[in-house]
Design a protein around this motif. Structure first.
Motif, mmCIF file in Angstrom:
data_model
loop_
_atom_site.group_PDB
_atom_site.id
_atom_site.type_symbol
_atom_site.label_atom_id
_atom_site.label_comp_id
_atom_site.label_asym_id
_atom_site.label_seq_id
_atom_site.Cartn_x
_atom_site.Cartn_y
_atom_site.Cartn_z
ATOM 1 N N ARG B 85 10.098 26.657 10.903
ATOM 2 C CA ARG B 85 11.367 27.375 11.029
ATOM 3 C C ARG B 85 12.536 26.388 10.973
ATOM 4 O O ARG B 85 12.597 25.447 11.750
ATOM 5 C CB ARG B 85 11.388 28.167 12.335
ATOM 6 N N LEU B 86 13.428 26.639 10.040
ATOM 7 C CA LEU B 86 14.562 25.745 9.827
ATOM 8 C C LEU B 86 15.874 26.422 10.199
ATOM 9 O O LEU B 86 15.995 27.648 10.114
ATOM 10 C CB LEU B 86 14.661 25.323 8.352
ATOM 11 N N ALA B 87 16.844 25.625 10.597
ATOM 12 C CA ALA B 87 18.209 26.107 10.760
ATOM 13 C C ALA B 87 19.138 25.205 9.959
ATOM 14 O O ALA B 87 18.932 23.991 9.895
ATOM 15 C CB ALA B 87 18.620 26.109 12.233
ATOM 16 N N LEU B 88 20.141 25.816 9.359
ATOM 17 C CA LEU B 88 21.062 25.094 8.494
ATOM 18 C C LEU B 88 22.434 25.017 9.146
ATOM 19 O O LEU B 88 22.896 25.990 9.734
ATOM 20 C CB LEU B 88 21.183 25.844 7.159
ATOM 21 N N VAL B 89 23.092 23.874 9.050
ATOM 22 C CA VAL B 89 24.520 23.813 9.368
ATOM 23 C C VAL B 89 25.263 23.433 8.087
ATOM 24 O O VAL B 89 24.950 22.408 7.470
ATOM 25 C CB VAL B 89 24.826 22.806 10.485
ATOM 26 N N GLY B 90 26.205 24.277 7.716
ATOM 27 C CA GLY B 90 26.992 24.022 6.508
ATOM 28 C C GLY B 90 26.608 24.943 5.374
ATOM 29 O O GLY B 90 25.709 24.642 4.594
ATOM 30 N N VAL B 91 27.289 26.085 5.270
ATOM 31 C CA VAL B 91 26.957 27.056 4.239
ATOM 32 C C VAL B 91 27.944 26.923 3.084
ATOM 33 O O VAL B 91 28.569 27.890 2.664
ATOM 34 C CB VAL B 91 26.944 28.492 4.815
ATOM 35 N N GLU B 147 12.493 24.418 14.548
ATOM 36 C CA GLU B 147 11.860 23.108 14.719
ATOM 37 C C GLU B 147 12.575 22.011 13.925
ATOM 38 O O GLU B 147 12.532 20.838 14.275
ATOM 39 C CB GLU B 147 10.403 23.184 14.252
ATOM 40 N N ILE B 148 13.209 22.423 12.825
ATOM 41 C CA ILE B 148 13.852 21.454 11.944
ATOM 42 C C ILE B 148 15.293 21.873 11.674
ATOM 43 O O ILE B 148 15.550 23.021 11.301
ATOM 44 C CB ILE B 148 13.093 21.341 10.605
ATOM 45 N N GLY B 149 16.219 20.947 11.882
ATOM 46 C CA GLY B 149 17.616 21.205 11.576
ATOM 47 C C GLY B 149 17.988 20.572 10.241
ATOM 48 O O GLY B 149 17.570 19.463 9.956
ATOM 49 N N VAL B 150 18.757 21.307 9.454
ATOM 50 C CA VAL B 150 19.191 20.803 8.152
ATOM 51 C C VAL B 150 20.709 20.673 8.174
ATOM 52 O O VAL B 150 21.413 21.630 8.508
ATOM 53 C CB VAL B 150 18.758 21.754 7.022
ATOM 54 N N ILE B 151 21.209 19.485 7.853
ATOM 55 C CA ILE B 151 22.651 19.223 7.905
ATOM 56 C C ILE B 151 23.183 19.081 6.492
ATOM 57 O O ILE B 151 22.847 18.131 5.786
ATOM 58 C CB ILE B 151 22.949 17.964 8.735
ATOM 59 N N ALA B 152 24.007 20.040 6.083
ATOM 60 C CA ALA B 152 24.545 20.040 4.706
ATOM 61 C C ALA B 152 26.050 20.242 4.752
ATOM 62 O O ALA B 152 26.590 21.153 4.132
ATOM 63 C CB ALA B 152 23.863 21.132 3.882
ATOM 64 N N ILE B 153 26.730 19.385 5.525
ATOM 65 C CA ILE B 153 28.185 19.451 5.653
ATOM 66 C C ILE B 153 28.768 18.143 5.160
ATOM 67 O O ILE B 153 28.031 17.250 4.749
ATOM 68 C CB ILE B 153 28.591 19.668 7.129
ATOM 69 N N GLY B 154 30.081 18.023 5.221
ATOM 70 C CA GLY B 154 30.716 16.752 4.883
ATOM 71 C C GLY B 154 30.350 15.708 5.926
ATOM 72 O O GLY B 154 29.846 16.042 6.998
ATOM 73 N N PRO B 155 30.601 14.433 5.615
ATOM 74 C CA PRO B 155 30.170 13.366 6.515
ATOM 75 C C PRO B 155 30.854 13.380 7.877
ATOM 76 O O PRO B 155 30.281 12.947 8.866
ATOM 77 C CB PRO B 155 30.524 12.086 5.741
ATOM 78 N N ARG B 156 32.051 13.954 7.925
ATOM 79 C CA ARG B 156 32.880 13.790 9.111
ATOM 80 C C ARG B 156 32.227 14.241 10.422
ATOM 81 O O ARG B 156 32.290 13.563 11.431
ATOM 82 C CB ARG B 156 34.193 14.546 8.903
ATOM 83 N N TRP B 157 31.632 15.427 10.412
ATOM 84 C CA TRP B 157 31.076 15.988 11.646
ATOM 85 C C TRP B 157 29.559 15.847 11.733
ATOM 86 O O TRP B 157 28.923 16.454 12.585
ATOM 87 C CB TRP B 157 31.463 17.468 11.777
ATOM 88 N N GLY B 169 17.087 20.887 21.006
ATOM 89 C CA GLY B 169 15.642 20.672 21.061
ATOM 90 C C GLY B 169 14.896 20.696 19.746
ATOM 91 O O GLY B 169 13.685 20.862 19.740
ATOM 92 N N VAL B 170 15.599 20.530 18.605
ATOM 93 C CA VAL B 170 14.834 20.444 17.359
ATOM 94 C C VAL B 170 14.062 19.124 17.359
ATOM 95 O O VAL B 170 14.423 18.182 18.049
ATOM 96 C CB VAL B 170 15.722 20.528 16.089
ATOM 97 N N ARG B 171 13.001 19.073 16.565
ATOM 98 C CA ARG B 171 12.150 17.873 16.553
ATOM 99 C C ARG B 171 12.387 17.023 15.316
ATOM 100 O O ARG B 171 11.988 15.860 15.280
ATOM 101 C CB ARG B 171 10.686 18.281 16.668
ATOM 102 N N GLY B 172 13.005 17.607 14.297
ATOM 103 C CA GLY B 172 13.259 16.853 13.075
ATOM 104 C C GLY B 172 14.564 17.280 12.437
ATOM 105 O O GLY B 172 15.036 18.393 12.645
ATOM 106 N N ILE B 173 15.153 16.366 11.666
ATOM 107 C CA ILE B 173 16.404 16.662 10.969
ATOM 108 C C ILE B 173 16.298 16.229 9.507
ATOM 109 O O ILE B 173 15.834 15.128 9.217
ATOM 110 C CB ILE B 173 17.597 15.952 11.644
ATOM 111 N N LEU B 174 16.701 17.132 8.619
ATOM 112 C CA LEU B 174 16.839 16.784 7.206
ATOM 113 C C LEU B 174 18.332 16.626 6.946
ATOM 114 O O LEU B 174 19.099 17.591 7.046
ATOM 115 C CB LEU B 174 16.243 17.884 6.323
ATOM 116 N N ASN B 175 18.741 15.406 6.640
ATOM 117 C CA ASN B 175 20.163 15.052 6.600
ATOM 118 C C ASN B 175 20.640 14.853 5.170
ATOM 119 O O ASN B 175 20.247 13.903 4.510
ATOM 120 C CB ASN B 175 20.369 13.768 7.415
ATOM 121 N N PHE B 176 21.504 15.755 4.701
ATOM 122 C CA PHE B 176 22.030 15.652 3.342
ATOM 123 C C PHE B 176 23.344 14.888 3.274
ATOM 124 O O PHE B 176 23.918 14.759 2.207
ATOM 125 C CB PHE B 176 22.224 17.049 2.740
#
Lengths: 209, 209
Positions: B85-91, B147-157, B169-176
């Motif tokens: 299960r993933l969650a995304l920040v930055g649509v 379980e996994i957070g995905v970051i797809a925003i600008g670098p600033r935040w 409490g996520v265990r992993g991050i996929l950082n774009f």
DNA sequence: GTATGTGAAACCGTTCACAGCA
DNA sequence: TGCTGTGAACGGTTTCACATAC
């Protein structure tokens, strides 16, 4: 530059150093030691010195490296002190993001053309670029002196588009599809496959329970 | 599974084998030798056998590997025989592309939440997901078992969002983003930085004139 | 006969440790 | 004194080569 073979992984780290040196410069730091930079980059200080040693001598013993100067030297090594002309195929969500933000990310990169298969998107204006049909690829790539092709479409037509780019004379391809492109050996391909990254993340999460 | 330390690079190749085995399976191929798979993947046959050897014995001497079976075993090793299960920040453009195509790419991955800072985007429906404010991140991540957070925003935040994910409490991050995230060592981060890929491409193009 | 599985050898990259220089 | 630059030592990965099994 030395005549020994330079490991690709050293070049990869060079891009990391470039990023962090730019940040240090923004913060107004003027000098940094290999130990200081290593700490920020998460590598061994000797590794930084070795990596730089492949290309020359950039530091001052007893002092360290001048941040601006080293940043410039690395950019020169990487070939970023020129403007690279890119063309994009695939103006979907990802492609649009690339078109809009490429100039932002680094002055060296400029998209000069964008192509689409979908007739509905042809003629669209994205940023500075008007979307053209793939049919026009060869001509526009030659006319505009495109050096790097960027493929941001679904996997299905990836190979065909790569072939078009090759035929049009680009020298490098940045491939965002999970397809392994078959290309002539003098063409350089870099793959950005986040699905494999995600798989590796899952492996590591699975290992630790 | 053996007790020796398994090199990360071997796992990386495992994901490559998995992709190509899936393709071979689609084409109806039932058996493949390490030499055959190696040719497709562009690696040495012995390397494939060594890599697999870290995890067990999957082949038949004098025959090769059953494609379906090996594909399944590798997926099991990578931990893909469960739903992540993933969650995304930055649509934005990139985030939308991920939301829309994640299910496509692999059955194992499901986005269950998406977050935005920009009020204009909150409440938007993208695919199956309603975009929520970042304020709601901690609660939703916990409620939905992300379980996994995905970051797809600008670098600033980026760092701030990473901290939020860690707190939730996520265990992993996929950082774009091209930012190097500072995270606790028990959290796993994979970076997808195409700007560095592009820089490496330029280096190689510059080398060969 | 053929292709895997795996020790051994070769190779390559990383780290150490110190000479050299500001 | 302090930090770079670099040969040497170390450790890890890749490849070889062959015993083993189908």
């Amino acid at each position: 530059m030395k005549s020994v073979n330079i490991p690709a992984i050293a070049v990869q780290r060079l891009t990391l150093y470039a990023r962090n040196l730019a940040l240090l410069d923004q913060k107004g730091m003027e000098v940094v030691s290999s130990a200081g930079l290593a700490d920020i980059c998460g590598v061994n200080p000797a590794q930084i010195r070795k990596d730089l040693g492949y290309f020359g001598q950039f530091g001052i013993r007893g002092v360290g490296y001048y941040v601006k100067e080293l940043a410039y030297e690395i950019r020169k090594i990487l070939g970023l002190e020129k403007e690279w002309r890119l063309a994009l195929v695939g103006v979907g969500n990802l492609g649009s993001a690339l078109l809009r933000h490429a100039q932002f990310l680094d002055q060296s990169y400029t998209f000069v053309a964008a192509f689409e298969r979908d007739p509905k998107r042809i003629g669209m204006q994205v940023g500075q670029i008007t979307v053209a049909p793939v049919k026009a690829l060869k001509r526009l790539v030659k006319d505009k002196g495109v050096e790097i092709g960027v493929i941001a479409i679904g996997p299905r037509w990836a190979q065909q588009v790569a072939d078009e780019f090759v035929g049009a004379g680009v020298r490098g391809i940045l491939n965002f599809t999970p397809v392994q492109l078959r290309c002539p050996s003098d063409l350089h391909v870099e793959n950005v496959d986040f699905t494999r990254m995600l798989d590796m993340l899952c492996y590591r999460l699975t290992l630790n329970q």
